[in-house]
Design an enzyme around this catalytic site. Structure first.
Site, PDB file in Angstrom:
ATOM      1  N   TYR A  48       0.831  -1.201   0.000  1.00  0.00           N
ATOM      2  CA  TYR A  48       0.000   0.000   0.000  1.00  0.00           C
ATOM      3  C   TYR A  48       0.867   1.253   0.000  1.00  0.00           C
ATOM      4  CZ  TYR A  48      -3.980  -3.040   0.875  1.00  0.00           C
ATOM      5  OH  TYR A  48      -4.941  -4.009   0.757  1.00  0.00           O
ATOM      6  N   TYR A  95     -16.499   2.404   0.211  1.00  0.00           N
ATOM      7  CA  TYR A  95     -15.735   1.377  -0.485  1.00  0.00           C
ATOM      8  C   TYR A  95     -14.778   0.696   0.491  1.00  0.00           C
ATOM      9  CZ  TYR A  95     -12.654  -0.996  -3.759  1.00  0.00           C
ATOM     10  OH  TYR A  95     -11.933  -1.955  -4.421  1.00  0.00           O
ATOM     11  N   MET A  97     -11.664  -0.870   1.083  1.00  0.00           N
ATOM     12  CA  MET A  97     -10.388  -0.966   0.383  1.00  0.00           C
ATOM     13  C   MET A  97      -9.640  -2.238   0.748  1.00  0.00           C
ATOM     14  SD  MET A  97      -8.951   2.954   0.540  1.00  0.00           S
ATOM     15  CE  MET A  97      -9.014   3.086   2.345  1.00  0.00           C
ATOM     16  N   HIS A 140     -14.350  -5.176  -4.142  1.00  0.00           N
ATOM     17  CA  HIS A 140     -13.993  -6.145  -5.180  1.00  0.00           C
ATOM     18  C   HIS A 140     -13.414  -7.394  -4.540  1.00  0.00           C
ATOM     19  CE1 HIS A 140     -13.975  -2.306  -7.449  1.00  0.00           C
ATOM     20  NE2 HIS A 140     -14.380  -3.050  -8.458  1.00  0.00           N
ATOM     21  N   ASN A 145     -11.412 -16.340  -5.326  1.00  0.00           N
ATOM     22  CA  ASN A 145     -11.556 -16.368  -3.871  1.00  0.00           C
ATOM     23  C   ASN A 145     -13.012 -16.669  -3.487  1.00  0.00           C
ATOM     24  OD1 ASN A 145     -11.230 -16.092  -1.130  1.00  0.00           O
ATOM     25  ND2 ASN A 145     -10.093 -14.179  -1.256  1.00  0.00           N
ATOM     26  N   TYR A 152     -18.906 -12.658   2.315  1.00  0.00           N
ATOM     27  CA  TYR A 152     -19.628 -11.400   2.118  1.00  0.00           C
ATOM     28  C   TYR A 152     -21.103 -11.652   1.806  1.00  0.00           C
ATOM     29  CZ  TYR A 152     -15.302  -8.792   2.407  1.00  0.00           C
ATOM     30  OH  TYR A 152     -14.131  -8.223   2.866  1.00  0.00           O
TER      31      TYR A 152
END
Length: 230
Positions: A48, A95, A97, A140, A145, A152
């Site tokens: 990151y 969102y 991340m 996303h 996966n 989710y």
């Protein structure tokens, strides 16, 4: 062959351990952002940027960027950003991340608790006109996966589309777009509806005590909260 028999005492110890375990969350800030760096470097194969770490400590996302603790040990994190949809109506999307938990601490309900925290923090309010209304949470998930997708989906997210070539440096490059729709924004109460006096302020008083007491009752009301999901 090793003896794998679990005694009654062992079983009781395991149950006690699970009951005594403590889960908690804490906002990411300047004091603990170094812990976030270490956790993400172990959990995810992603590097990151400094901009990412600068954004996750901003006050406006304090509720949405959290370290996950298990018995006071930092074991995971979830970090989100607010994306404006409509400035005039103060509508945004949240969102996700990044989100992850260290392998030894998975299947303990930590991820589920973190998602519930995000949803509760994003709930619309009819009492604060200044708060941004969050229409949905989304993220996303790499198409390979399946376990993450199921996680989710159990939390109420739905697959809305497939984004090809989303990932640039890992295979497969495609990702599922998963989204959780928040309840509609509640309708704020009409001005004066709380005490029923504003609508009757300019009316001519009636004769007698009964007439005076009933002056604004007819106009008293309150807004309807939007609880039904779209």
């Amino acid at each position: 062959m090793a003896d794998t028999t679990t005694t009654a005492q062992d079983a009781e110890t395991n149950v006690t351990s699970k009951k005594s375990s403590r889960q908690s969350l804490a906002s990411v800030d300047r004091n603990n952002v170094g812990t976030l760096r270490k956790l993400l470097s172990v959990i995810l194969p992603v590097v990151y940027t400094e901009r990412f770490y600068a954004e996750v400590i901003l006050p406006e996302v304090a509720d949405y960027c959290q370290l996950i603790y298990y018995n006071d040990i930092p074991v995971g994190a979830v970090c989100c950003r607010l994306e404006q949809v409509d400035a005039a109506s103060k509508e945004s999307k949240l969102y996700i991340m990044t989100m992850g938990v260290l392998a030894p601490y998975r299947s303990q309900g930590l991820g589920t608790a973190a998602i519930k925290h995000l949803i509760n923090a994003a709930l619309p309010s009819s009492t604060s006109s200044n708060k941004t209304y969050i229409k949905s949470l989304y993220l996303h998930v790499q198409v390979s996966n399946d376990s993450a997708k199921r996680f989710y989906e159990r939390s109420g997210f739905k697959e809305t589309s497939v984004v090809n070539d989303y990932y640039k440096k890992i295979e497969p490059k495609a990702a599922w777009l998963m989204e959780y729709e928040m309840p509609p924004r509640p309708t704020p109460p009409a001005e004066g509806a709380e005490d029923g006096t504003a609508a009757a302020a300019g009316s001519k008083p009636g004769k007698g005590a009964d007439a005076k007491q009933g002056g604004g009752a007819k106009n008293q009301g309150h807004g309807k909260g939007g609880k039904k999901r779209r």
